[in-house]
Design a protein around this motif. Structure first.
Motif, PDB file in Angstrom:
ATOM      1  N   UNK A 109       0.813  -1.218   0.000  1.00 38.83           N
ATOM      2  CA  UNK A 109       0.000   0.000   0.000  1.00 38.83           C
ATOM      3  C   UNK A 109       0.851   1.273   0.000  1.00 38.83           C
ATOM      4  N   UNK A 110       2.126   1.150   0.275  1.00 38.69           N
ATOM      5  CA  UNK A 110       3.001   2.324   0.181  1.00 38.69           C
ATOM      6  C   UNK A 110       3.169   2.791  -1.258  1.00 38.69           C
ATOM      7  N   UNK A 111       2.819   1.942  -2.215  1.00 35.75           N
ATOM      8  CA  UNK A 111       2.902   2.309  -3.635  1.00 35.75           C
ATOM      9  C   UNK A 111       1.588   2.910  -4.145  1.00 35.75           C
ATOM     10  N   UNK A 112       0.610   3.098  -3.256  1.00 31.17           N
ATOM     11  CA  UNK A 112      -0.664   3.697  -3.645  1.00 31.17           C
ATOM     12  C   UNK A 112      -0.491   5.194  -3.893  1.00 31.17           C
ATOM     13  N   UNK A 113      -0.822   5.635  -5.107  1.00 30.87           N
ATOM     14  CA  UNK A 113      -0.643   7.029  -5.508  1.00 30.87           C
ATOM     15  C   UNK A 113      -1.858   7.903  -5.220  1.00 30.87           C
ATOM     16  N   UNK A 114      -3.049   7.337  -5.480  1.00 30.17           N
ATOM     17  CA  UNK A 114      -4.257   8.165  -5.376  1.00 30.17           C
ATOM     18  C   UNK A 114      -5.479   7.268  -5.290  1.00 30.17           C
ATOM     19  N   UNK A 133      -8.314   2.754  -7.179  1.00 22.60           N
ATOM     20  CA  UNK A 133      -7.054   2.829  -6.445  1.00 22.60           C
ATOM     21  C   UNK A 133      -5.918   2.807  -7.475  1.00 22.60           C
ATOM     22  N   UNK A 134      -5.154   3.908  -7.535  1.00 23.26           N
ATOM     23  CA  UNK A 134      -4.093   4.031  -8.540  1.00 23.26           C
ATOM     24  C   UNK A 134      -2.727   3.790  -7.894  1.00 23.26           C
TER      25      UNK A 134
END
Length: 358
Positions: A109-114, A133-134
């Motif tokens: 989830x640390x790679x979740x941008x927006x 979820x982008x």
């Protein structure tokens, strides 16, 4: 209770109901006229909602750009370089995600941008909404977007309840060996001999995960996988456990109701007020005094139980046989956690402190 069951029950009740007396018929006619005006009101609210959502959209895009800014060449590999793990922390601070996000989900989830949301039909928000979820390119899966669609309907005009008809989620394309929704368990090989004893086989077993429990397809009438049944049992409270816990229809209804509440939390709480959830300002405040009182009450109950365990002195405490009464055993275990979500809010209602579909 499932949607099909509700419809059958309503039809049966309508067929068996006695004819209304003239006064009740007159009152119902007045109520129907009131309902028509209520529908007109909701239509106007929808139009205002669409207008102001368009005004807010550039601000949400501006927020994304700020979070995506990377300073220097050694910027962390994350979805939000300006604040690493921004969306992860925002969700973790919301009560709806307290038990949904696991430790092994966090690096992903640390790679979740927006996160964005949109109504399925701008002219009728009752029909549902979608969440997107982008993700930034990451070592875990190939998807750059994960979409979840909530198809809903009004279950009753009289109390404003909205039910989910179907929930669809994209399938994750995990890279080899990176699926965090499974755990590798080593098991000894069957058979005798020293060599066999040393040999171990790795088997993948499903485990709780945000990416398993949240990105799940749910629809009344469809079979539930075993891990979904386990999730439903874990979320159910003691009252639900008294019912038939193996009824797939009831389990699906329970999971869909809980899932819709979480989706609404993302749409109505987290997306518009993300930075406030990140800092914890939006989190419900816990009253330390109430916690202290609960601990004191718990201690008092323990003391009372300890005193009741001791047999009374003298003959008065004896039964007919002269033996002391049996000691009470303290209850072990606790009540299972119930699903947590956002406060109930009508989809078409003009929010006082919350934004709707973004």
């Amino acid at each position: 209770m499932g949607i099909a069951k509700k419809d059958e029950k309503a039809e049966r009740a309508a067929a068996e109901a006695p004819e209304d007396p003239p006064v009740v018929k007159q009152l119902k006619e007045i109520c129907d006229e009131y309902s028509k005006i209520e529908m007109e009101f909701e239509k106007k609210v929808e139009e205002l909602q669409i207008e102001y959502t368009k005004k807010q959209k550039p601000l949400l895009q501006q927020r994304k750009e700020v979070l995506m800014k990377a300073e220097g060449e050694n910027a962390p590999a994350t979805g939000t370089p300006a604040l690493m793990g921004f969306w992860l922390k925002a969700m973790q601070n919301h009560p709806a995600f307290e038990e949904l996000i696991q430790e092994w989900d966090e690096p992903v989830l640390e790679f979740l941008q927006d996160i964005t949301s949109a109504p399925l039909d701008e002219t009728d928000c009752i029909k549902g909404f979608e969440l997107i979820f982008k993700f930034a390119p990451n070592p875990y899966f190939e998807n750059t977007e994960l979409k979840k669609v909530y198809s809903t309907e009004r279950s009753s005009i009289y109390n404003g309840d909205i039910d989910a008809k179907e929930i669809k989620a994209d399938v994750l394309k995990w890279n080899t060996g990176k699926d965090v929704t499974v755990d590798k368990v080593s098991k000894k090989a069957k058979g005798g001999g020293a060599k066999k004893a040393k040999q171990k086989k790795e088997k993948e077993e499903a485990r709780p995960s945000f990416f398993r429990d949240f990105f799940r397809n749910l629809k009344p009438g469809e079979p539930l996988p075993d891990d979904a049944k386990d999730q439903a049992r874990m979320m159910a409270d003691e009252e639900d456990e008294e019912d038939d816990g193996d009824d797939d229809e009831d389990m699906i209804a329970y999971l869909m109701e809980n899932d819709l509440e979480i989706g609404q939390s993302v749409r109505d709480n987290i997306i518009p007020w993300a930075v406030r959830w990140y800092t914890g300002e939006a989190s419900p405040e816990e009253d330390d005094d109430d916690e202290d009182e609960e601990e004191e009450d718990y201690d008092d109950e323990d003391e009372d139980e300890d005193e009741s365990d001791e047999p009374p002195k003298g003959k008065a405490g004896r039964g007919r046989s002269g033996a002391p009464p049996p000691k009470k055993e303290k209850e072990k275990g606790g009540k299972k956690a119930t699903p947590k979500g956002s406060p109930e809010q009508k989809p078409c209602e003009a929010p006082k402190e919350e934004c709707k579909q973004q």
